[in-house]
Scaffold this motif. Structure first.
Motif, PDB file in Angstrom:
ATOM      1  N   ARG A   7      11.432   5.910   0.030  1.00 37.53           N
ATOM      2  CA  ARG A   7      10.582   6.446  -1.049  1.00 37.53           C
ATOM      3  C   ARG A   7      11.434   7.091  -2.144  1.00 37.53           C
TER       4      ARG A   7
ATOM      5  N   GLU B 118       1.647   6.642  -7.117  1.00 47.19           N
ATOM      6  CA  GLU B 118       0.435   7.205  -7.721  1.00 47.19           C
ATOM      7  C   GLU B 118       0.624   8.636  -8.240  1.00 47.19           C
TER       8      GLU B 118
ATOM      9  N   GLY C 287       0.814  -1.212   0.000  1.00 48.51           N
ATOM     10  CA  GLY C 287       0.000   0.000   0.000  1.00 48.51           C
ATOM     11  C   GLY C 287       0.845   1.259   0.000  1.00 48.51           C
ATOM     12  N   LEU C 288       1.942   1.222   0.753  1.00 44.08           N
ATOM     13  CA  LEU C 288       2.839   2.380   0.831  1.00 44.08           C
ATOM     14  C   LEU C 288       3.428   2.694  -0.539  1.00 44.08           C
TER      15      LEU C 288
ATOM     16  N   ALA D  99       2.310   1.817  -3.475  1.00 46.28           N
ATOM     17  CA  ALA D  99       1.247   2.260  -4.378  1.00 46.28           C
ATOM     18  C   ALA D  99       0.933   3.736  -4.174  1.00 46.28           C
ATOM     19  N   ARG D 100       0.871   4.188  -2.917  1.00 45.82           N
ATOM     20  CA  ARG D 100       0.595   5.607  -2.641  1.00 45.82           C
ATOM     21  C   ARG D 100       1.742   6.491  -3.108  1.00 45.82           C
ATOM     22  N   TRP D 101       2.974   6.009  -2.984  1.00 45.94           N
ATOM     23  CA  TRP D 101       4.126   6.791  -3.417  1.00 45.94           C
ATOM     24  C   TRP D 101       4.169   6.946  -4.935  1.00 45.94           C
TER      25      TRP D 101
END
Length: 387
Positions: A137, A39, A32-33, A35-37
């Motif tokens: 990240r 996006e 999830g982390l 994917a959020r980075w």
């Protein structure tokens, strides 16, 4: 369960589409982390978010990723077992191994590089640590972007083979001409002063390049000190030093603060600390520091290059190998200004032509060479050749 987040694109479509990233990790938090980075990044998209290596192998043809971020420890099929199966199905797939900072995982990451992985990235022990998560990240996005760009510049049906010892790659005996429309790089004359130390900086693709290079450098190592800064975290540098000692058959170790620099030794900057050189009476000594990152890196190449000038002046000979960013370029400029010389690895043999490209394009290099030509050139220079 496996979740596909983007539909597959046509393999022969115009290469303006975002890089397709397949995230393979048994941690739903990490998936999830990432994917959020990714996006918000306009040049990349999460094509699939998968829990196991087996899911990745079964779905790679449908997902058609450009890049896979592959965890090491997973149920059903772990990362090191999935790696060759993924590459068998898509030879030019960029695979970035992700692991926590343990000795076992560092060893596995090095094995993965030898099996065809493009790079590795250390995962933070806890994503709640803001600094560690931000470093993860930044590094992950940069690796995906730069490694993905390289594979997209290649012909669709081709793949980039892993770096190999010079004797196995005779076809690289001559540097390729620059692409049409690209200006010829400016070359400087080599220093008229005899080199007294070899300084090497590297990053992405560096471990493979370093092991190829030092295998051929025994004649130089025996007579002169060799200092290396590779962008790499703690534990990983410990393993790298052991590998360098094994392939070079010469002493190699993580440098210790205050130790005297002597010929016949390879000194590697330890992960998480900058390595500089200082005068110690009539000798040179290692100085490690825990200062902030430089060029987003710790250790960084520039501190080593710049500090060497105070000790060896124009006798410093620097080599900039494959890597992202521009670390080493500023230090290389100062080495040249002090009367020393800089050699850069060429683009064709680099995993990423960031660091060596920055040095080459700055006009500070006396030579820009394929990896297989660097060791023979160094042997000639340290033996008295000045051209």
């Amino acid at each position: 369960m496996s979740v596909a987040l983007a539909s597959s694109s046509t393999p022969n479509s115009m290469r303006q589409e975002p890089l397709r990233v397949m995230v393979v990790d048994d941690s739903v938090v990490i998936r999830g982390l990432i994917a959020r980075w990714l996006e918000p990044e306009p040049d990349m998209v999460v094509a699939a978010s998968l829990r196991t290596g087996l899911d990745a192998v079964n779905q790679i043809e449908r997902v058609n990723p450009d890049v896979a971020v592959l965890d090491i420890e997973m149920p059903d099929l772990d990362g090191i077992s999935a790696l060759p199966l993924l590459l068998a199905k898509k030879r030019n797939l960029i695979i970035i191994m992700a692991s926590t900072l343990t000795r076992r995982n560092a060893e596995i990451s090095f094995k993965a590089l030898s099996l065809g992985a493009s790079d590795y990235i250390p995962k933070p022990e806890s994503t709640r640590e803001a600094g560690a998560a931000e470093t993860f990240r930044h590094d992950l996005i940069q690796k995906i972007r730069h490694l993905g760009a390289k594979v997209r510049r290649a012909a669709p049906a081709s793949s980039s083979p892993p770096l190999a010892p010079a004797l196995d790659r005779p076809r690289e005996a001559r540097p390729a001409p620059p692409p049409v429309g690209q200006p010829q790089l400016v070359r400087r004359a080599f220093s008229t002063q005899a080199p007294r130390v070899l300084l090497i900086g590297s990053s992405t693709g560096g471990p493979q390049a370093l092991m190829t290079l030092v295998t051929e450098l025994g004649l130089v190592i025996d007579r002169f000190p060799v200092l290396i800064t590779q962008h790499m975290p703690p534990t990983f540098t410990t393993i790298l030093a052991e590998h360098l000692a094994r392939v070079s058959r010469r002493p190699a170790h993580e440098a210790l603060d205050g130790e005297v620099v002597r010929a016949g030794q390879i000194y590697l900057a330890p992960g998480g600390r900058h390595m500089r050189v200082v005068r110690h009476g009539a000798e040179a000594a290692i100085a490690l520091d825990d200062g902030p990152p430089i060029n987003f890196c710790k250790p960084a190449v520039d501190p080593m290059f710049i500090s060497a000038i105070d000790v060896w002046q124009g006798g410093a000979l620097a080599v900039v190998l494959t890597g992202m960013g521009s670390d080493g370029m500023r230090g290389g400029k100062e080495i040249v200004a002090a009367g020393g010389s800089v050699i850069a690895q060429d683009e064709a043999s680099s995993v990423v032509w960031g660091m060596p490209g920055a040095a080459a394009n700055a006009g500070i290099c006396a030579a820009v060479l394929p990896l297989c030509q660097i060791a023979p050139k160094l042997i000639r220079l340290f033996s008295g050749d000045r051209s």
